[in-house]
Write an enzyme that holds these catalytic residues in place. Structure first.
Site, PDB file in Angstrom:
ATOM      1  N   CYS A   1      -2.622   2.982  21.111  1.00 15.37           N
ATOM      2  CA  CYS A   1      -2.536   1.800  21.920  1.00 15.37           C
ATOM      3  C   CYS A   1      -1.249   0.858  21.262  1.00 15.37           C
ATOM      4  CB  CYS A   1      -3.459   0.476  21.035  1.00 15.37           C
ATOM      5  SG  CYS A   1      -3.568   0.164  20.180  1.00 15.37           S
TER       6      CYS A   1
ATOM      7  N   GLY B   1     -15.517   4.338 -15.943  1.00 14.21           N
ATOM      8  CA  GLY B   1     -14.233   4.169 -15.820  1.00 14.21           C
ATOM      9  C   GLY B   1     -14.873   3.189 -14.629  1.00 14.21           C
TER      10      GLY B   1
ATOM     11  N   TYR C   1       1.001  -1.453  -0.027  1.00 12.46           N
ATOM     12  CA  TYR C   1      -0.267   0.070  -0.033  1.00 12.46           C
ATOM     13  C   TYR C   1       0.557   1.411   0.303  1.00 12.46           C
ATOM     14  CZ  TYR C   1      -4.516  -2.596   0.240  1.00 12.46           C
ATOM     15  OH  TYR C   1      -5.732  -3.311  -0.405  1.00 12.46           O
TER      16      TYR C   1
ATOM     17  N   ASN D   1     -17.153   4.398 -20.642  1.00 16.49           N
ATOM     18  CA  ASN D   1     -15.839   3.835 -20.631  1.00 16.49           C
ATOM     19  C   ASN D   1     -15.570   2.816 -22.254  1.00 16.49           C
ATOM     20  OD1 ASN D   1     -14.765   0.890 -20.385  1.00 16.49           O
ATOM     21  ND2 ASN D   1     -15.863   1.333 -17.944  1.00 16.49           N
TER      22      ASN D   1
ATOM     23  N   HIS E   1     -14.692   3.486  -0.362  1.00 14.58           N
ATOM     24  CA  HIS E   1     -14.032   1.863  -0.720  1.00 14.58           C
ATOM     25  C   HIS E   1     -12.611   3.156   0.759  1.00 14.58           C
ATOM     26  CE1 HIS E   1     -14.912  -0.018  -4.134  1.00 14.58           C
ATOM     27  NE2 HIS E   1     -16.089  -0.942  -3.254  1.00 14.58           N
TER      28      HIS E   1
HETATM   29  P1  OAD Z   1     -11.883  -2.646 -12.815  1.00 10.37           P
HETATM   30  O1  OAD Z   1     -10.271  -2.708 -12.699  1.00 10.37           O
HETATM   31  O2  OAD Z   1     -12.666  -3.202 -11.943  1.00 10.37           O
HETATM   32  O3  OAD Z   1     -12.443  -1.830 -14.070  1.00 10.37           O
HETATM   33  C1  OAD Z   1     -12.010  -0.685 -14.689  1.00 10.37           C
HETATM   34  C2  OAD Z   1     -12.614  -0.150 -15.577  1.00 10.37           C
HETATM   35  O4  OAD Z   1     -11.707   1.280 -16.012  1.00 10.37           O
HETATM   36  C3  OAD Z   1     -12.705  -0.738 -16.869  1.00 10.37           C
HETATM   37  O5  OAD Z   1     -14.024  -1.511 -17.285  1.00 10.37           O
HETATM   38  C4  OAD Z   1     -11.946  -0.514 -17.938  1.00 10.37           C
HETATM   39  O6  OAD Z   1     -12.405  -0.795 -19.084  1.00 10.37           O
HETATM   40  C5  OAD Z   1     -12.728   0.691 -17.838  1.00 10.37           C
HETATM   41  N1  OAD Z   1     -11.242   1.912 -17.992  1.00 10.37           N
HETATM   42  C6  OAD Z   1      -9.993   1.578 -18.060  1.00 10.37           C
HETATM   43  N2  OAD Z   1      -9.441   2.771 -19.212  1.00 10.37           N
HETATM   44  C7  OAD Z   1     -10.708   3.884 -18.624  1.00 10.37           C
HETATM   45  C8  OAD Z   1     -10.504   5.775 -19.705  1.00 10.37           C
HETATM   46  N3  OAD Z   1      -9.089   5.775 -19.630  1.00 10.37           N
HETATM   47  N4  OAD Z   1     -11.411   5.794 -19.235  1.00 10.37           N
HETATM   48  C9  OAD Z   1     -12.031   5.632 -18.476  1.00 10.37           C
HETATM   49  N5  OAD Z   1     -12.834   4.094 -18.412  1.00 10.37           N
HETATM   50  C10 OAD Z   1     -11.442   3.555 -18.300  1.00 10.37           C
HETATM   51  O7  OAD Z   1     -12.183  -0.987 -11.231  1.00 10.37           O
HETATM   52  P2  OAD Z   1     -13.214  -0.515 -10.400  1.00 10.37           P
HETATM   53  O8  OAD Z   1     -13.890  -0.698 -11.078  1.00 10.37           O
HETATM   54  O9  OAD Z   1     -13.390   0.333  -9.693  1.00 10.37           O
HETATM   55  O10 OAD Z   1     -11.949  -2.698  -4.453  1.00 10.37           O
HETATM   56  O11 OAD Z   1     -12.942  -1.729  -9.788  1.00 10.37           O
HETATM   57  C11 OAD Z   1     -14.022  -1.768  -8.104  1.00 10.37           C
HETATM   58  C12 OAD Z   1     -13.466  -2.162  -6.864  1.00 10.37           C
HETATM   59  O12 OAD Z   1     -12.464  -3.029  -6.766  1.00 10.37           O
HETATM   60  C13 OAD Z   1     -12.494  -1.583  -6.591  1.00 10.37           C
HETATM   61  O13 OAD Z   1     -12.239  -0.111  -5.732  1.00 10.37           O
HETATM   62  C14 OAD Z   1     -10.914  -1.972  -5.735  1.00 10.37           C
HETATM   63  C15 OAD Z   1     -11.419  -3.787  -6.485  1.00 10.37           C
HETATM   64  O14 OAD Z   1     -11.414  -4.914  -5.770  1.00 10.37           O
HETATM   65  C16 OAD Z   1     -11.638  -2.341  -3.401  1.00 10.37           C
HETATM   66  O15 OAD Z   1     -10.522  -1.950  -3.681  1.00 10.37           O
HETATM   67  C17 OAD Z   1     -12.157  -2.245  -2.526  1.00 10.37           C
END
Ligand code: OAD
Length: 254
Positions: free
Chosen positions: A158, A195, A68, A221, A120
């Site tokens: 703590c 996104g 992280y 997207n 998140h």
């Molecule tokens: P993902 O990695 O699952 O999806 C990313 C999305 O962004 C995909 O649908 C891509 O097609 C799209 N993408 C890529 N480049 C882009 C651009 N330039 N403009 C617009 N879209 C684009 O990420 P999340 O949906 O955010 O959870 O994932 C959800 C959660 O899963 C995250 O918050 C994280 C992860 O595990 C936690 O950390 C709790």
């Protein structure tokens, strides 16, 4: 595409309340890796069970802390992109816009968005793993009382482990953030979904709530996602390119 942009601009222009739901894709053009894209996605390279669960942290707190910390460094060095700025401009011009983000970066705020809900958590913040002073016990890592030689550093209250203030798999989302996101999703006229793959609940369900309550859904997207089939308008492209065009189209409707 031009017609779709016009259609999106008209819906946004007519809306009284707008929710913008964002995922990792909105920060991709800032150089922050997404999660699920083949090759480049974080979960294609690392197993979340080793890095993003309370059990992983208990097993190997140093490894998780350092992973992280390296992500925090990448995010700290990145800059908001044209998509973040367009969303901040939408809020400044329209007024009733709330960003509900799944992202743990702070790029929306750095671009100027004022009303941002973090579903998140926020990787820039640190809290006690044990929430020793109540929920959540946030600490400032620059506090000299913190022993940062220890990895993970230790809670000044703590003396036990600190952790990033992010939601890990198996953990519940911050209750007030989720409640507000759900209420806004029920009441908004348009939810602009930018996104996100739409694979992680409960965030993925928010656009469905808007549809069920008679609102419209616009998806930005490059790919087809779980939300494409409920979208009233699907704008296939990168948010840093598409969102400024939508803002421009809104301005020319004036
Ligand atoms: P993902 O990695 O699952 O999806 C990313 C999305 O962004 C995909 O649908 C891509 O097609 C799209 N993408 C890529 N480049 C882009 C651009 N330039 N403009 C617009 N879209 C684009 O990420 P999340 O949906 O955010 O959870 O994932 C959800 C959660 O899963 C995250 O918050 C994280 C992860 O595990 C936690 O950390 C709790």
């Amino acid at each position: 595409m031009d017609q779709l942009i016009q259609q999106a601009a008209r819906l946004l222009r007519a809306a009284q309340q707008i929710v913008v739901m964002t995922g990792a894709g909105v920060s991709a053009e800032s150089g922050v890796p997404t999660f699920r894209e083949a090759q480049t996605g974080l979960w294609a390279q690392y197993d979340p069970q080793d890095l993003a669960t309370p059990a992983a942290f208990t097993r190997n707190p140093r490894l998780v802390w350092e992973w992280y910390a390296s992500r925090r460094e990448i995010i700290g060095q990145s800059e908001p992109n044209a998509g973040h700025f367009a969303l901040a401009q939408l809020e400044a011009q329209h007024g009733h816009v709330t960003v509900v983000t799944q992202n743990v970066d702070n790029l929306h705020e750095r671009a100027g968005s004022q009303d941002v809900i973090h579903l998140h958590g926020n990787i820039m913040r640190t809290k006690c793993f044990y929430d020793c002073q109540g929920n959540p016990t946030l600490v400032d890592l620059s506090d000299p009382a913190i022993n940062t030689d220890a990895l993970p550093p230790l809670c000044p209250h703590c003396g036990r482990w600190l952790r990033p203030d992010v939601v890990w798999f198996g953990e519940i989302l911050p209750a007030r953030a989720l409640e507000r996101a759900m209420t806004l999703s029920e009441g908004c006229d348009v939810q602009l979904v930018v996104g996100t793959s739409g694979l992680v609940e409960p965030a993925a369900g928010l656009p469905r709530i808007t549809k069920q309550h008679g609102g419209k859904v616009i998806v930005v997207n490059p790919d087809h996602t779980m939300h494409t089939r409920i979208a009233d308008v699907s704008l296939r492209g990168a948010s840093g390119e598409v969102l400024p065009q939508v803002l421009q189209a809104m301005a020319s409707l004036a």
